[in-house]
Design a protein around this motif. Sequence first.
Motif, PDB file in Angstrom:
ATOM      1  N   ASP A 150      -5.180  54.424  29.165  1.00 60.54           N
ATOM      2  CA  ASP A 150      -4.870  53.332  28.252  1.00 60.54           C
ATOM      3  C   ASP A 150      -5.296  53.684  26.828  1.00 60.54           C
ATOM      4  O   ASP A 150      -4.573  53.410  25.857  1.00 60.54           O
ATOM      5  CB  ASP A 150      -5.576  52.059  28.720  1.00 60.54           C
ATOM      6  CG  ASP A 150      -5.246  50.855  27.844  1.00 60.54           C
ATOM      7  OD1 ASP A 150      -4.057  50.477  27.793  1.00 60.54           O
ATOM      8  OD2 ASP A 150      -6.163  50.307  27.218  1.00 60.54           O
ATOM      9  N   LYS A 154      -2.758  54.227  23.583  1.00 61.01           N
ATOM     10  CA  LYS A 154      -2.870  53.525  22.310  1.00 61.01           C
ATOM     11  C   LYS A 154      -2.974  54.494  21.146  1.00 61.01           C
ATOM     12  O   LYS A 154      -2.589  54.166  20.018  1.00 61.01           O
ATOM     13  CB  LYS A 154      -4.091  52.601  22.340  1.00 61.01           C
ATOM     14  CG  LYS A 154      -3.920  51.413  23.279  1.00 61.01           C
ATOM     15  CD  LYS A 154      -5.166  50.549  23.329  1.00 61.01           C
ATOM     16  CE  LYS A 154      -4.958  49.369  24.275  1.00 61.01           C
ATOM     17  NZ  LYS A 154      -6.192  48.535  24.398  1.00 61.01           N
ATOM     18  N   LEU A 167       0.743  53.240  34.325  1.00 60.12           N
ATOM     19  CA  LEU A 167      -0.528  52.511  34.366  1.00 60.12           C
ATOM     20  C   LEU A 167      -0.476  51.352  35.350  1.00 60.12           C
ATOM     21  O   LEU A 167      -1.482  51.048  36.012  1.00 60.12           O
ATOM     22  CB  LEU A 167      -0.871  51.994  32.964  1.00 60.12           C
ATOM     23  CG  LEU A 167      -1.115  53.047  31.882  1.00 60.12           C
ATOM     24  CD1 LEU A 167      -1.562  52.379  30.595  1.00 60.12           C
ATOM     25  CD2 LEU A 167      -2.136  54.073  32.325  1.00 60.12           C
ATOM     26  N   GLU A 171      -3.060  50.660  38.421  1.00 66.28           N
ATOM     27  CA  GLU A 171      -3.732  49.372  38.542  1.00 66.28           C
ATOM     28  C   GLU A 171      -3.467  48.748  39.910  1.00 66.28           C
ATOM     29  O   GLU A 171      -4.379  48.159  40.524  1.00 66.28           O
ATOM     30  CB  GLU A 171      -3.254  48.439  37.443  1.00 66.28           C
ATOM     31  CG  GLU A 171      -4.025  47.134  37.368  1.00 66.28           C
ATOM     32  CD  GLU A 171      -3.558  46.259  36.221  1.00 66.28           C
ATOM     33  OE1 GLU A 171      -4.211  46.251  35.173  1.00 66.28           O
ATOM     34  OE2 GLU A 171      -2.517  45.576  36.387  1.00 66.28           O
ATOM     35  N   GLY A 232      -6.513  45.013  32.377  1.00 71.30           N
ATOM     36  CA  GLY A 232      -7.048  45.758  31.246  1.00 71.30           C
ATOM     37  C   GLY A 232      -8.545  45.990  31.307  1.00 71.30           C
ATOM     38  O   GLY A 232      -9.137  46.225  32.363  1.00 71.30           O
TER      39      GLY A 232
END
Length: 262
Positions: A150, A154, A167, A171, A232
């Motif tokens: 993550d 970014k 992702l 997860e 997140g």
Amino acid sequence: MELLAVLAMAFYLLAAVACVHNLLHPHHKGRQYGLIAALCALFLHGLWLFDAVILVPGQNLSMLNVASLISLIICLLMTVLVSRFNVWLLMPVVYGFAGLLLVTDFLLPGSYSMHLETRPEILLHIGLALISYSLLTIACLLAILLGFLDHRLKKHKLTNLPTMPPLMTIERYLFRLIFAGVVLLTLSISSGLFFLQEMFSPGKAHKAVLSIIAWCLYVTLLWGHHRLGWRGRKVIWATLAGSVLLTLAYFGSRFVSEILLR
């Protein structure tokens, strides 16, 4: 048996190096050699632990023996699941850490004798605890990987990494592992409450308390994800916190008594 330990360390090193090579050369077709080296390491590691833990009067469940056994379970599960999860980025760490624990256990042998053959209910409790801890540790590794990817996403730096699953996929696997680990942790705590009269005795109560706090944290995390859509960083930090609590519960006091105060 020293030869078994040395060979297992060598094969773990080979497996870790092969995984790094495959990550740097994703189109290379030699991935099976790393898996073969890993399987050899797991087999030899298992034989060495069988001698160190079982073939002694009682069962030698020293802290390092237990930690090495957990690393063996984690390596075995990760080796079986790595192709499905496509998390090759974690495998050098997994194999390297297992080899490091084996070296430490080999160089610093300890003794903590138990006689589980006379108390099968305790064997059940310990087995559930080890497997649940292994699954939740793998979940912790996936959470770290999720946070790393993550962050790279970014920063727009994912293009330099080997092929990784989305992702969302990582997860989803993370929550499946947490759910399975929590189920086994629930059974482990329940069996301890039912079979261990000394579970909350002085010197041992912290293990039960920390395990129950970790269980509450994981259950809250699963509920929050299902009902409130938690994702997140909140998920990542909660997973890491749960793993730290269980590690302190299982190894905290024994690390002080068996390693620092030796």
